[in-house]
Write a protein that holds these residues in place. Structure first.
Motif, PDB file in Angstrom:
ATOM      1  N   ASP A  22       0.786  -1.200   0.000  1.00 45.36           N
ATOM      2  CA  ASP A  22       0.000   0.000   0.000  1.00 45.36           C
ATOM      3  C   ASP A  22       0.834   1.274   0.000  1.00 45.36           C
ATOM      4  O   ASP A  22       0.294   2.362   0.122  1.00 45.36           O
ATOM      5  CB  ASP A  22      -0.941  -0.020   1.185  1.00 45.36           C
ATOM      6  CG  ASP A  22      -0.211  -0.084   2.533  1.00 45.36           C
ATOM      7  OD1 ASP A  22       0.987   0.200   2.637  1.00 45.36           O
ATOM      8  OD2 ASP A  22      -0.846  -0.437   3.517  1.00 45.36           O
ATOM      9  N   GLY A  23       2.141   1.152  -0.134  1.00 45.48           N
ATOM     10  CA  GLY A  23       2.996   2.321  -0.175  1.00 45.48           C
ATOM     11  C   GLY A  23       3.311   2.915   1.182  1.00 45.48           C
ATOM     12  O   GLY A  23       3.943   3.956   1.280  1.00 45.48           O
ATOM     13  N   SER A  24       2.891   2.258   2.257  1.00 51.39           N
ATOM     14  CA  SER A  24       3.176   2.776   3.599  1.00 51.39           C
ATOM     15  C   SER A  24       4.597   2.410   4.020  1.00 51.39           C
ATOM     16  O   SER A  24       5.382   1.883   3.234  1.00 51.39           O
ATOM     17  CB  SER A  24       2.151   2.224   4.594  1.00 51.39           C
ATOM     18  OG  SER A  24       2.256   0.811   4.668  1.00 51.39           O
ATOM     19  N   TRP A  25       4.935   2.634   5.266  1.00 49.58           N
ATOM     20  CA  TRP A  25       6.285   2.442   5.782  1.00 49.58           C
ATOM     21  C   TRP A  25       6.829   1.070   5.404  1.00 49.58           C
ATOM     22  O   TRP A  25       6.202   0.052   5.659  1.00 49.58           O
ATOM     23  CB  TRP A  25       6.287   2.610   7.308  1.00 49.58           C
ATOM     24  CG  TRP A  25       7.660   2.669   7.872  1.00 49.58           C
ATOM     25  CD1 TRP A  25       8.413   3.797   8.051  1.00 49.58           C
ATOM     26  CD2 TRP A  25       8.462   1.581   8.319  1.00 49.58           C
ATOM     27  NE1 TRP A  25       9.629   3.470   8.574  1.00 49.58           N
ATOM     28  CE2 TRP A  25       9.681   2.102   8.750  1.00 49.58           C
ATOM     29  CE3 TRP A  25       8.272   0.207   8.380  1.00 49.58           C
ATOM     30  CZ2 TRP A  25      10.711   1.320   9.251  1.00 49.58           C
ATOM     31  CZ3 TRP A  25       9.297  -0.581   8.874  1.00 49.58           C
ATOM     32  CH2 TRP A  25      10.490  -0.021   9.305  1.00 49.58           C
ATOM     33  N   GLY A  26       8.006   1.069   4.767  1.00 52.45           N
ATOM     34  CA  GLY A  26       8.666  -0.167   4.389  1.00 52.45           C
ATOM     35  C   GLY A  26       8.252  -0.723   3.042  1.00 52.45           C
ATOM     36  O   GLY A  26       8.869  -1.643   2.531  1.00 52.45           O
ATOM     37  N   TRP A  27       7.212  -0.177   2.443  1.00 54.21           N
ATOM     38  CA  TRP A  27       6.716  -0.668   1.152  1.00 54.21           C
ATOM     39  C   TRP A  27       7.008   0.365   0.068  1.00 54.21           C
ATOM     40  O   TRP A  27       6.113   0.942  -0.524  1.00 54.21           O
ATOM     41  CB  TRP A  27       5.216  -0.968   1.233  1.00 54.21           C
ATOM     42  CG  TRP A  27       4.931  -2.080   2.176  1.00 54.21           C
ATOM     43  CD1 TRP A  27       4.447  -1.964   3.443  1.00 54.21           C
ATOM     44  CD2 TRP A  27       5.165  -3.472   1.961  1.00 54.21           C
ATOM     45  NE1 TRP A  27       4.352  -3.202   4.020  1.00 54.21           N
ATOM     46  CE2 TRP A  27       4.789  -4.155   3.133  1.00 54.21           C
ATOM     47  CE3 TRP A  27       5.656  -4.220   0.892  1.00 54.21           C
ATOM     48  CZ2 TRP A  27       4.890  -5.535   3.261  1.00 54.21           C
ATOM     49  CZ3 TRP A  27       5.756  -5.598   1.024  1.00 54.21           C
ATOM     50  CH2 TRP A  27       5.370  -6.231   2.195  1.00 54.21           C
ATOM     51  N   SER A  28       8.282   0.573  -0.200  1.00 58.33           N
ATOM     52  CA  SER A  28       8.679   1.576  -1.181  1.00 58.33           C
ATOM     53  C   SER A  28       8.500   1.061  -2.602  1.00 58.33           C
ATOM     54  O   SER A  28       8.225  -0.114  -2.835  1.00 58.33           O
ATOM     55  CB  SER A  28      10.139   1.964  -0.947  1.00 58.33           C
ATOM     56  OG  SER A  28      10.971   0.825  -1.139  1.00 58.33           O
ATOM     57  N   ASN A  29       8.679   1.944  -3.549  1.00 63.61           N
ATOM     58  CA  ASN A  29       8.620   1.617  -4.961  1.00 63.61           C
ATOM     59  C   ASN A  29      10.015   1.784  -5.543  1.00 63.61           C
ATOM     60  O   ASN A  29      10.907   2.341  -4.897  1.00 63.61           O
ATOM     61  CB  ASN A  29       7.616   2.542  -5.657  1.00 63.61           C
ATOM     62  CG  ASN A  29       6.244   2.438  -5.030  1.00 63.61           C
ATOM     63  OD1 ASN A  29       5.708   1.348  -4.889  1.00 63.61           O
ATOM     64  ND2 ASN A  29       5.674   3.563  -4.632  1.00 63.61           N
ATOM     65  N   ALA A  30      10.224   1.312  -6.762  1.00 65.52           N
ATOM     66  CA  ALA A  30      11.523   1.418  -7.414  1.00 65.52           C
ATOM     67  C   ALA A  30      11.304   1.678  -8.890  1.00 65.52           C
ATOM     68  O   ALA A  30      10.196   1.531  -9.409  1.00 65.52           O
ATOM     69  CB  ALA A  30      12.325   0.134  -7.202  1.00 65.52           C
ATOM     70  N   GLY A  31      12.378   2.054  -9.576  1.00 65.63           N
ATOM     71  CA  GLY A  31      12.288   2.315 -11.000  1.00 65.63           C
ATOM     72  C   GLY A  31      13.388   1.619 -11.766  1.00 65.63           C
ATOM     73  O   GLY A  31      14.445   1.290 -11.213  1.00 65.63           O
ATOM     74  N   LEU A  32      13.150   1.392 -13.045  1.00 69.42           N
ATOM     75  CA  LEU A  32      14.133   0.769 -13.925  1.00 69.42           C
ATOM     76  C   LEU A  32      14.144   1.540 -15.241  1.00 69.42           C
ATOM     77  O   LEU A  32      13.093   1.791 -15.831  1.00 69.42           O
ATOM     78  CB  LEU A  32      13.760  -0.692 -14.185  1.00 69.42           C
ATOM     79  CG  LEU A  32      14.734  -1.497 -15.035  1.00 69.42           C
ATOM     80  CD1 LEU A  32      16.014  -1.789 -14.239  1.00 69.42           C
ATOM     81  CD2 LEU A  32      14.102  -2.801 -15.493  1.00 69.42           C
ATOM     82  N   VAL A  33      15.353   1.935 -15.651  1.00 71.25           N
ATOM     83  CA  VAL A  33      15.553   2.586 -16.941  1.00 71.25           C
ATOM     84  C   VAL A  33      16.466   1.671 -17.739  1.00 71.25           C
ATOM     85  O   VAL A  33      17.570   1.349 -17.280  1.00 71.25           O
ATOM     86  CB  VAL A  33      16.178   3.989 -16.783  1.00 71.25           C
ATOM     87  CG1 VAL A  33      16.372   4.645 -18.141  1.00 71.25           C
ATOM     88  CG2 VAL A  33      15.335   4.863 -15.862  1.00 71.25           C
ATOM     89  N   ALA A  34      16.015   1.218 -18.910  1.00 76.65           N
ATOM     90  CA  ALA A  34      16.758   0.209 -19.667  1.00 76.65           C
ATOM     91  C   ALA A  34      16.985   0.641 -21.106  1.00 76.65           C
ATOM     92  O   ALA A  34      16.159   1.319 -21.700  1.00 76.65           O
ATOM     93  CB  ALA A  34      15.993  -1.111 -19.652  1.00 76.65           C
ATOM     94  N   GLY A  35      18.150   0.241 -21.619  1.00 77.12           N
ATOM     95  CA  GLY A  35      18.448   0.494 -23.015  1.00 77.12           C
ATOM     96  C   GLY A  35      19.794  -0.073 -23.388  1.00 77.12           C
ATOM     97  O   GLY A  35      20.699  -0.168 -22.560  1.00 77.12           O
ATOM     98  N   ASP A  36      19.944  -0.471 -24.627  1.00 72.82           N
ATOM     99  CA  ASP A  36      21.215  -0.958 -25.160  1.00 72.82           C
ATOM    100  C   ASP A  36      21.854  -2.045 -24.316  1.00 72.82           C
ATOM    101  O   ASP A  36      23.065  -2.044 -24.081  1.00 72.82           O
ATOM    102  CB  ASP A  36      22.194   0.199 -25.357  1.00 72.82           C
ATOM    103  CG  ASP A  36      21.721   1.200 -26.408  1.00 72.82           C
ATOM    104  OD1 ASP A  36      21.005   0.788 -27.332  1.00 72.82           O
ATOM    105  OD2 ASP A  36      22.058   2.389 -26.284  1.00 72.82           O
TER     106      ASP A  36
END
Length: 97
Positions: A22-36
């Motif tokens: 639910d995005g609360s404490w300890g439940w963070s999100n992450a990102g990925l940028v991909a290429g080549d």
């Protein structure tokens, strides 16, 4: 706009978000940028189990995620960096904190 459900969501060309409701404490999100054939990861997760689960899904979906060359930690809270050891071959970019 993607639904706010757990998992990897493509948000643009070569850009994905990994969400953990639910995005609360300890439940963070992450990102990925991909290429080549390589990728940049924005944040790991709160622990090794969660980070491993995320990396498995990323690598299953995005071939470049097999070669994460850089991890950017947005800040020093554990839910953004405690999974870093699972991408130990990557360069870690973070603040002094």
């Amino acid at each position: 706009m993607s639904a706010y459900r757990k998992g990897l969501h493509k948000i643009g060309d070569g850009v994905w978000a990994y969400l953990q409701p639910d995005g609360s404490w300890g439940w963070s999100n992450a990102g990925l940028v991909a290429g080549d054939g390589t990728a940049l990861l924005v944040d790991t997760l709160f622990d090794l189990r969660l980070t491993a689960e995320m990396l498995t899904e990323m690598r299953r979906t995005v071939p470049a995620a097999h070669h994460i060359g850089t991890v950017v930690n947005t800040h020093a809270n554990g839910d953004h960096c405690w999974g870093n050891e699972l991408v130990g071959e990557a360069e870690i970019v973070a603040s002094r904190a």
